[in-house]
Design a protein around this motif. Structure first.
Motif, PDB file in Angstrom:
ATOM      1  N   LEU A  80      -6.513   3.975   7.449  1.00  0.00           N
ATOM      2  CA  LEU A  80      -7.040   2.755   8.054  1.00  0.00           C
ATOM      3  C   LEU A  80      -6.655   1.524   7.260  1.00  0.00           C
ATOM      4  N   LYS A  81      -6.337   1.722   5.984  1.00  0.00           N
ATOM      5  CA  LYS A  81      -5.749   0.670   5.149  1.00  0.00           C
ATOM      6  C   LYS A  81      -4.643   1.334   4.345  1.00  0.00           C
ATOM      7  N   PRO A  82      -3.450   0.733   4.297  1.00  0.00           N
ATOM      8  CA  PRO A  82      -2.297   1.417   3.706  1.00  0.00           C
ATOM      9  C   PRO A  82      -2.244   1.340   2.180  1.00  0.00           C
ATOM     10  N   PHE A  83      -3.140   2.071   1.522  1.00  0.00           N
ATOM     11  CA  PHE A  83      -3.109   2.117   0.060  1.00  0.00           C
ATOM     12  C   PHE A  83      -1.850   2.855  -0.397  1.00  0.00           C
ATOM     13  N   ARG A  84      -1.051   2.204  -1.217  1.00  0.00           N
ATOM     14  CA  ARG A  84       0.276   2.732  -1.543  1.00  0.00           C
ATOM     15  C   ARG A  84       0.215   4.079  -2.253  1.00  0.00           C
ATOM     16  N   ARG A  85      -0.609   4.182  -3.296  1.00  0.00           N
ATOM     17  CA  ARG A  85      -0.652   5.427  -4.060  1.00  0.00           C
ATOM     18  C   ARG A  85      -1.191   6.574  -3.213  1.00  0.00           C
ATOM     19  N   LEU A  86      -2.119   6.263  -2.344  1.00  0.00           N
ATOM     20  CA  LEU A  86      -2.681   7.295  -1.475  1.00  0.00           C
ATOM     21  C   LEU A  86      -1.642   7.775  -0.460  1.00  0.00           C
ATOM     22  N   MET A  87      -0.864   6.860   0.079  1.00  0.00           N
ATOM     23  CA  MET A  87       0.182   7.241   1.024  1.00  0.00           C
ATOM     24  C   MET A  87       1.284   8.030   0.317  1.00  0.00           C
ATOM     25  N   TRP A  88       1.592   7.650  -0.899  1.00  0.00           N
ATOM     26  CA  TRP A  88       2.567   8.398  -1.688  1.00  0.00           C
ATOM     27  C   TRP A  88       2.066   9.821  -1.922  1.00  0.00           C
ATOM     28  N   ALA A  89       0.784   9.961  -2.216  1.00  0.00           N
ATOM     29  CA  ALA A  89       0.207  11.283  -2.440  1.00  0.00           C
ATOM     30  C   ALA A  89       0.253  12.130  -1.174  1.00  0.00           C
ATOM     31  N   ALA A  90      -0.002  11.527  -0.017  1.00  0.00           N
ATOM     32  CA  ALA A  90       0.066  12.279   1.248  1.00  0.00           C
ATOM     33  C   ALA A  90       1.489  12.748   1.525  1.00  0.00           C
ATOM     34  N   TRP A  91       2.463  11.914   1.169  1.00  0.00           N
ATOM     35  CA  TRP A  91       3.867  12.307   1.340  1.00  0.00           C
ATOM     36  C   TRP A  91       4.190  13.479   0.418  1.00  0.00           C
ATOM     37  N   LEU A  92       3.732  13.397  -0.826  1.00  0.00           N
ATOM     38  CA  LEU A  92       3.972  14.486  -1.770  1.00  0.00           C
ATOM     39  C   LEU A  92       3.251  15.769  -1.341  1.00  0.00           C
ATOM     40  N   ALA A  93       2.079  15.619  -0.717  1.00  0.00           N
ATOM     41  CA  ALA A  93       1.313  16.778  -0.266  1.00  0.00           C
ATOM     42  C   ALA A  93       1.861  17.357   1.033  1.00  0.00           C
ATOM     43  N   ARG A  94       2.865  16.693   1.602  1.00  0.00           N
ATOM     44  CA  ARG A  94       3.515  17.133   2.841  1.00  0.00           C
ATOM     45  C   ARG A  94       2.536  17.264   4.008  1.00  0.00           C
ATOM     46  N   VAL A  95       1.639  16.296   4.123  1.00  0.00           N
ATOM     47  CA  VAL A  95       0.781  16.245   5.307  1.00  0.00           C
ATOM     48  C   VAL A  95       1.685  16.001   6.514  1.00  0.00           C
ATOM     49  N   PRO A  96       1.630  16.850   7.545  1.00  0.00           N
ATOM     50  CA  PRO A  96       2.614  16.767   8.629  1.00  0.00           C
ATOM     51  C   PRO A  96       2.630  15.433   9.375  1.00  0.00           C
ATOM     52  N   ILE A  97       1.445  14.902   9.707  1.00  0.00           N
ATOM     53  CA  ILE A  97       1.375  13.646  10.456  1.00  0.00           C
ATOM     54  C   ILE A  97       0.663  12.617   9.591  1.00  0.00           C
ATOM     55  N   ARG A  98       1.343  11.492   9.350  1.00  0.00           N
ATOM     56  CA  ARG A  98       0.784  10.447   8.489  1.00  0.00           C
ATOM     57  C   ARG A  98       0.841   9.127   9.259  1.00  0.00           C
ATOM     58  N   VAL A  99      -0.344   8.676   9.715  1.00  0.00           N
ATOM     59  CA  VAL A  99      -0.441   7.493  10.567  1.00  0.00           C
ATOM     60  C   VAL A  99      -0.830   6.289   9.723  1.00  0.00           C
ATOM     61  N   ALA A 100      -0.081   5.199   9.864  1.00  0.00           N
ATOM     62  CA  ALA A 100      -0.388   3.972   9.121  1.00  0.00           C
ATOM     63  C   ALA A 100       0.136   2.771   9.901  1.00  0.00           C
ATOM     64  N   THR A 101      -0.266   1.579   9.477  1.00  0.00           N
ATOM     65  CA  THR A 101       0.292   0.378  10.073  1.00  0.00           C
ATOM     66  C   THR A 101       1.736   0.201   9.609  1.00  0.00           C
ATOM     67  N   GLY A 102       2.493  -0.520  10.414  1.00  0.00           N
ATOM     68  CA  GLY A 102       3.869  -0.825  10.041  1.00  0.00           C
ATOM     69  C   GLY A 102       3.952  -2.126   9.263  1.00  0.00           C
ATOM     70  N   PHE A 103       5.145  -2.622   9.090  1.00  0.00           N
ATOM     71  CA  PHE A 103       5.422  -3.943   8.523  1.00  0.00           C
ATOM     72  C   PHE A 103       5.209  -4.047   7.011  1.00  0.00           C
ATOM     73  N   ARG A 104       4.921  -2.975   6.307  1.00  0.00           N
ATOM     74  CA  ARG A 104       4.762  -3.019   4.860  1.00  0.00           C
ATOM     75  C   ARG A 104       5.769  -2.052   4.250  1.00  0.00           C
ATOM     76  N   TRP A 105       6.170  -2.312   2.985  1.00  0.00           N
ATOM     77  CA  TRP A 105       7.194  -1.442   2.413  1.00  0.00           C
ATOM     78  C   TRP A 105       6.694  -0.018   2.293  1.00  0.00           C
ATOM     79  N   GLN A 106       5.389   0.185   2.028  1.00  0.00           N
ATOM     80  CA  GLN A 106       4.881   1.552   1.894  1.00  0.00           C
ATOM     81  C   GLN A 106       4.788   2.264   3.241  1.00  0.00           C
ATOM     82  N   SER A 107       5.040   1.532   4.332  1.00  0.00           N
ATOM     83  CA  SER A 107       5.005   2.167   5.655  1.00  0.00           C
ATOM     84  C   SER A 107       6.053   3.272   5.790  1.00  0.00           C
ATOM     85  N   VAL A 108       7.093   3.226   4.960  1.00  0.00           N
ATOM     86  CA  VAL A 108       8.114   4.279   5.022  1.00  0.00           C
ATOM     87  C   VAL A 108       7.539   5.636   4.617  1.00  0.00           C
TER      88      VAL A 108
END
Length: 339
Positions: A80-108
């Motif tokens: 619901l808010k794109p916290f960078r470290r948390l999103m990085w952790a979800a990517w590392l944890a290989r969560v299959p679906i990761r929903v976030a807002t666009g337009f920010r560098w961490q959106s990748v």
């Protein structure tokens, strides 16, 4: 499907995330719903019918701890808010679906994007939040009002805090750090005025807020005998039980205002005029009144350099006390007054 809703920061932010859980319960048969919360706010979610499990983590935790928190058969996480470290952790944890807002560098780091700017403050935070379910291929329905649940024993414990005093019970919460505050002495004087008028009054806040309030306005000053000060003495669940047995909560734009609304208790909320604190985005979703100085909306507070630097003093103790009396007697939805 196991869906984790991530909002591990403030109490009010977590309360306004609850309509997302209600949406998922309504739209996905058999869904398993989790909420990722801060350790301080997580107890709010106990006994909630739309929350199957809670994971608590600090945003300052090591990345390995964040990865561990986001591991374990989670099919999707909604940020619901794109916290960078948390999103990085979800990517590392290989969560299959990761929903976030666009337009920010961490959106990748996400793989489903909601391309909507919230900087316009055009809608309420809860509406922005429920719109995030579009990342799961769902069509959002109207956002429900957040609700919290207290047990009978918690309510009974809260009732005992009033010492047998019934009716017109007022909680005053002078704390809050995310918004410009009404002066502490105004909260103190309001408590004394209401107590002299026969209202049972309880002051609430964290231990840090208690120390600050004591230092700034209570040293050498006596409170009316009708006031009980429990600042720094209640857990989150105990505060919920206390709020549930009150008739009105007076506070700034802070977590207890949203807690009160979610417990069907009216608010008298004092909002500063900064743009990032607009009622359109952050008002409590319940009954009562929201008071805001009748001055132009500003981007940031620049203090005495501003022509309206005394804006919050325009909300006088007398005016706020009158609103308390009116709100207790009213069943009307939240209204916004500019004073």
């Amino acid at each position: 499907m196991n869906v984790l809703i991530a909002r591990p920061d403030g109490i009010g932010d977590l309360v306004l995330a609850l309509p997302v859980a209600a949406q998922l319960r309504e739209l996905i048969p058999g869904v398993h719903i989790g909420l990722l919360a801060s350790p301080v706010a997580a107890p709010l979610l106990d006994h909630h019918p739309d929350v199957d499990y809670v994971r608590a983590v600090s945003l300052q935790a090591p990345v390995r701890d964040l990865v561990k928190t986001l591991s374990g058969e989670i099919d999707a996480v909604i940020f619901l808010k794109p916290f960078r470290r948390l999103m990085w952790a979800a990517w590392l944890a290989r969560v299959p679906i990761r929903v976030a807002t666009g337009f920010r560098w961490q959106s990748v780091l996400a793989n489903r994007w909601i391309n909507e700017h919230r900087s316009g403050f055009a809608r309420h935070e809860s509406e922005y939040n429920v719109g995030m379910v579009k990342g799961l291929g769902l069509t959002p329905i109207e956002a429900s009002r957040p609700r919290l649940v207290v047990t009978d024993s918690e309510r009974a414990q809260g009732d005992r805090q009033w010492g047998g005093k019934a009716g017109r019970r007022v909680i005053i919460h002078p704390g809050g750090v995310s918004a410009r505050r009404w002066k502490p002495e105004h909260y103190r004087d309001l408590a004394n005025l209401l107590a002299r008028q026969g209202y049972p009054v309880i002051l609430t806040g964290s231990e840090a807020e208690r120390v600050q309030f004591q230092r700034e306005v209570l040293d050498g000053v006596s409170l009316d005998e009708g006031i009980r000060n429990v600042m720094g003495r209640l857990s989150v669940r105990e505060l919920m039980g206390l709020i549930a047995t009150s008739q009105v909560v007076v506070s700034g734009a802070t977590g207890p205002a949203h807690m009160a609304a979610a417990l069907a208790v009216p608010n008298v909320s004092l909002f500063d005029p900064r743009r990032n604190n607009l009622p359109t985005r952050w008002k409590p979703l319940g009954r009562g009144v929201l008071l805001r100085p009748d001055v132009p909306t500003c981007e940031i507070c620049v203090g005495e350099a501003c022509s309206y630097w005394d804006c919050m003093d325009r909300l006088t103790v007398s005016n706020v006390s009158m609103q308390v009396a009116q709100v207790i007697q009213s069943t009307a939805p939240l209204s916004i007054l500019h004073l």
